[in-house]
Design a protein around this motif. Structure first.
Motif, PDB file in Angstrom:
ATOM      1  N   TYR A  52      30.700  56.809  40.561  1.00  0.00           N
ATOM      2  CA  TYR A  52      31.961  57.030  39.860  1.00  0.00           C
ATOM      3  C   TYR A  52      33.128  56.595  40.739  1.00  0.00           C
ATOM      4  N   CYS A  53      34.269  56.428  40.109  1.00  0.00           N
ATOM      5  CA  CYS A  53      35.495  56.062  40.804  1.00  0.00           C
ATOM      6  C   CYS A  53      36.163  57.335  41.298  1.00  0.00           C
ATOM      7  N   SER A  54      36.344  57.425  42.598  1.00  0.00           N
ATOM      8  CA  SER A  54      36.933  58.640  43.171  1.00  0.00           C
ATOM      9  C   SER A  54      38.453  58.704  42.995  1.00  0.00           C
ATOM     10  N   VAL A  55      39.062  57.621  42.527  1.00  0.00           N
ATOM     11  CA  VAL A  55      40.507  57.604  42.293  1.00  0.00           C
ATOM     12  C   VAL A  55      40.812  57.240  40.841  1.00  0.00           C
ATOM     13  N   TYR A  56      39.908  57.608  39.948  1.00  0.00           N
ATOM     14  CA  TYR A  56      40.004  57.180  38.549  1.00  0.00           C
ATOM     15  C   TYR A  56      41.394  57.443  37.961  1.00  0.00           C
ATOM     16  N   GLN A  57      41.947  58.603  38.216  1.00  0.00           N
ATOM     17  CA  GLN A  57      43.260  58.952  37.655  1.00  0.00           C
ATOM     18  C   GLN A  57      44.370  58.060  38.206  1.00  0.00           C
ATOM     19  N   ALA A  58      44.184  57.518  39.397  1.00  0.00           N
ATOM     20  CA  ALA A  58      45.215  56.710  40.053  1.00  0.00           C
ATOM     21  C   ALA A  58      44.788  55.255  40.230  1.00  0.00           C
ATOM     22  N   ARG A  59      43.728  54.841  39.566  1.00  0.00           N
ATOM     23  CA  ARG A  59      43.187  53.498  39.785  1.00  0.00           C
ATOM     24  C   ARG A  59      44.225  52.417  39.455  1.00  0.00           C
ATOM     25  N   PRO A  60      44.125  51.263  40.134  1.00  0.00           N
ATOM     26  CA  PRO A  60      45.066  50.165  39.912  1.00  0.00           C
ATOM     27  C   PRO A  60      44.951  49.587  38.495  1.00  0.00           C
ATOM     28  N   ALA A  61      45.981  48.883  38.082  1.00  0.00           N
ATOM     29  CA  ALA A  61      46.028  48.278  36.745  1.00  0.00           C
ATOM     30  C   ALA A  61      44.829  47.358  36.506  1.00  0.00           C
ATOM     31  N   LEU A  62      44.416  46.617  37.521  1.00  0.00           N
ATOM     32  CA  LEU A  62      43.271  45.720  37.368  1.00  0.00           C
ATOM     33  C   LEU A  62      42.020  46.505  36.964  1.00  0.00           C
ATOM     34  N   CYS A  63      41.820  47.646  37.570  1.00  0.00           N
ATOM     35  CA  CYS A  63      40.665  48.482  37.243  1.00  0.00           C
ATOM     36  C   CYS A  63      40.817  49.103  35.854  1.00  0.00           C
ATOM     37  N   ARG A  64      42.046  49.443  35.492  1.00  0.00           N
ATOM     38  CA  ARG A  64      42.301  50.039  34.176  1.00  0.00           C
ATOM     39  C   ARG A  64      41.973  49.065  33.056  1.00  0.00           C
ATOM     40  N   SER A  65      42.162  47.778  33.290  1.00  0.00           N
ATOM     41  CA  SER A  65      41.939  46.784  32.245  1.00  0.00           C
ATOM     42  C   SER A  65      40.546  46.154  32.302  1.00  0.00           C
ATOM     43  N   TYR A  66      39.736  46.517  33.275  1.00  0.00           N
ATOM     44  CA  TYR A  66      38.403  45.935  33.453  1.00  0.00           C
ATOM     45  C   TYR A  66      37.421  46.584  32.504  1.00  0.00           C
ATOM     46  N   PRO A  67      36.498  45.910  31.901  1.00  0.00           N
ATOM     47  CA  PRO A  67      36.352  44.457  31.873  1.00  0.00           C
ATOM     48  C   PRO A  67      37.188  43.864  30.749  1.00  0.00           C
ATOM     49  N   LYS A  68      37.681  42.649  30.948  1.00  0.00           N
ATOM     50  CA  LYS A  68      38.455  42.005  29.894  1.00  0.00           C
ATOM     51  C   LYS A  68      37.999  40.579  29.620  1.00  0.00           C
ATOM     52  N   GLU A  70      34.664  37.886  29.066  1.00  0.00           N
ATOM     53  CA  GLU A  70      33.288  37.959  28.569  1.00  0.00           C
ATOM     54  C   GLU A  70      32.269  38.066  29.704  1.00  0.00           C
ATOM     55  N   SER A  71      32.489  37.325  30.788  1.00  0.00           N
ATOM     56  CA  SER A  71      31.546  37.381  31.910  1.00  0.00           C
ATOM     57  C   SER A  71      31.517  38.775  32.532  1.00  0.00           C
ATOM     58  N   GLN A  72      32.659  39.469  32.549  1.00  0.00           N
ATOM     59  CA  GLN A  72      32.715  40.825  33.088  1.00  0.00           C
ATOM     60  C   GLN A  72      31.991  41.803  32.169  1.00  0.00           C
ATOM     61  N   TYR A  73      32.121  41.617  30.851  1.00  0.00           N
ATOM     62  CA  TYR A  73      31.388  42.456  29.902  1.00  0.00           C
ATOM     63  C   TYR A  73      29.884  42.294  30.104  1.00  0.00           C
ATOM     64  N   LYS A  74      29.456  41.042  30.349  1.00  0.00           N
ATOM     65  CA  LYS A  74      28.027  40.770  30.555  1.00  0.00           C
ATOM     66  C   LYS A  74      27.520  41.505  31.790  1.00  0.00           C
ATOM     67  N   VAL A  75      28.252  41.430  32.900  1.00  0.00           N
ATOM     68  CA  VAL A  75      27.859  42.114  34.135  1.00  0.00           C
ATOM     69  C   VAL A  75      27.819  43.620  33.919  1.00  0.00           C
ATOM     70  N   CYS A  76      28.839  44.153  33.254  1.00  0.00           N
ATOM     71  CA  CYS A  76      28.875  45.596  32.993  1.00  0.00           C
ATOM     72  C   CYS A  76      27.685  46.021  32.145  1.00  0.00           C
ATOM     73  N   SER A  77      27.374  45.245  31.113  1.00  0.00           N
ATOM     74  CA  SER A  77      26.238  45.576  30.243  1.00  0.00           C
ATOM     75  C   SER A  77      24.933  45.556  31.021  1.00  0.00           C
ATOM     76  N   GLU A  78      24.753  44.549  31.873  1.00  0.00           N
ATOM     77  CA  GLU A  78      23.531  44.463  32.685  1.00  0.00           C
ATOM     78  C   GLU A  78      23.428  45.654  33.631  1.00  0.00           C
ATOM     79  N   ASN A  79      24.534  46.054  34.219  1.00  0.00           N
ATOM     80  CA  ASN A  79      24.521  47.200  35.133  1.00  0.00           C
ATOM     81  C   ASN A  79      24.219  48.500  34.402  1.00  0.00           C
TER      82      ASN A  79
END
Length: 90
Positions: A52-68, A70-79
Motif C-alpha cells: 500500500y501507499c504510506s502517503v496515500y492521503q498526500a500522494r503527488p498529482a502524478l500518483c493521483r492520476s495513475y494509471p491514465k 493504456e500501457s499503465q492500465y495493462k501493467v496494473c491489470s497484470e500486477n
C-alpha cells in the motif's frame, strides 16, 4: 512533482524536501520523487504480504492520476492478477 505536491508530502511525512525528492535543474525544473534502490516508490509499504501507499492521503498529482495511459492500465491489470487480487477462475 509540483510545489504543492512537495509541500503536501513534507507536511504529511515531516521529512525534508531532500528526503522526498531530488532535483535535476539541468534537465527539467522541479522535483522528482525518490525511489528505493530496488526501483520501488519510496512510500510503497507492505504489511502481511499486502502493499500500500504510506502517503496515500498526500500522494503527488502524478500518483493521483495513475494509471491514465493504456500501457499503465495493462501493467496494473497484470500486477493485480499476479497478486491474486481478482479471481479468474469464475
Amino acid at each position: 512533482m509540483t510545489k504543492e505536491d512537495t509541500d503536501r508530502l513534507i507536511e504529511f511525512t515531516k521529512l525534508s524536501l531532500d528526503q522526498i525528492g531530488y532535483s535535476d535543474q539541468n534537465e527539467k525544473p522541479g522535483y522528482f520523487l525518490q525511489f528505493k534502490d530496488n526501483g520501488e516508490c519510496k512510500f510503497l509499504t507492505s504489511s502481511n504480504g499486502n502493499f500500500y501507499c504510506s502517503v496515500y492521503q498526500a500522494r503527488p498529482a502524478l500518483c493521483r492520476s495513475y494509471p491514465k495511459e493504456e500501457s499503465q492500465y495493462k501493467v496494473c491489470s497484470e500486477n493485480i492478477i499476479k497478486l491474486g487480487l481478482i479471481d479468474l477462475s469464475t
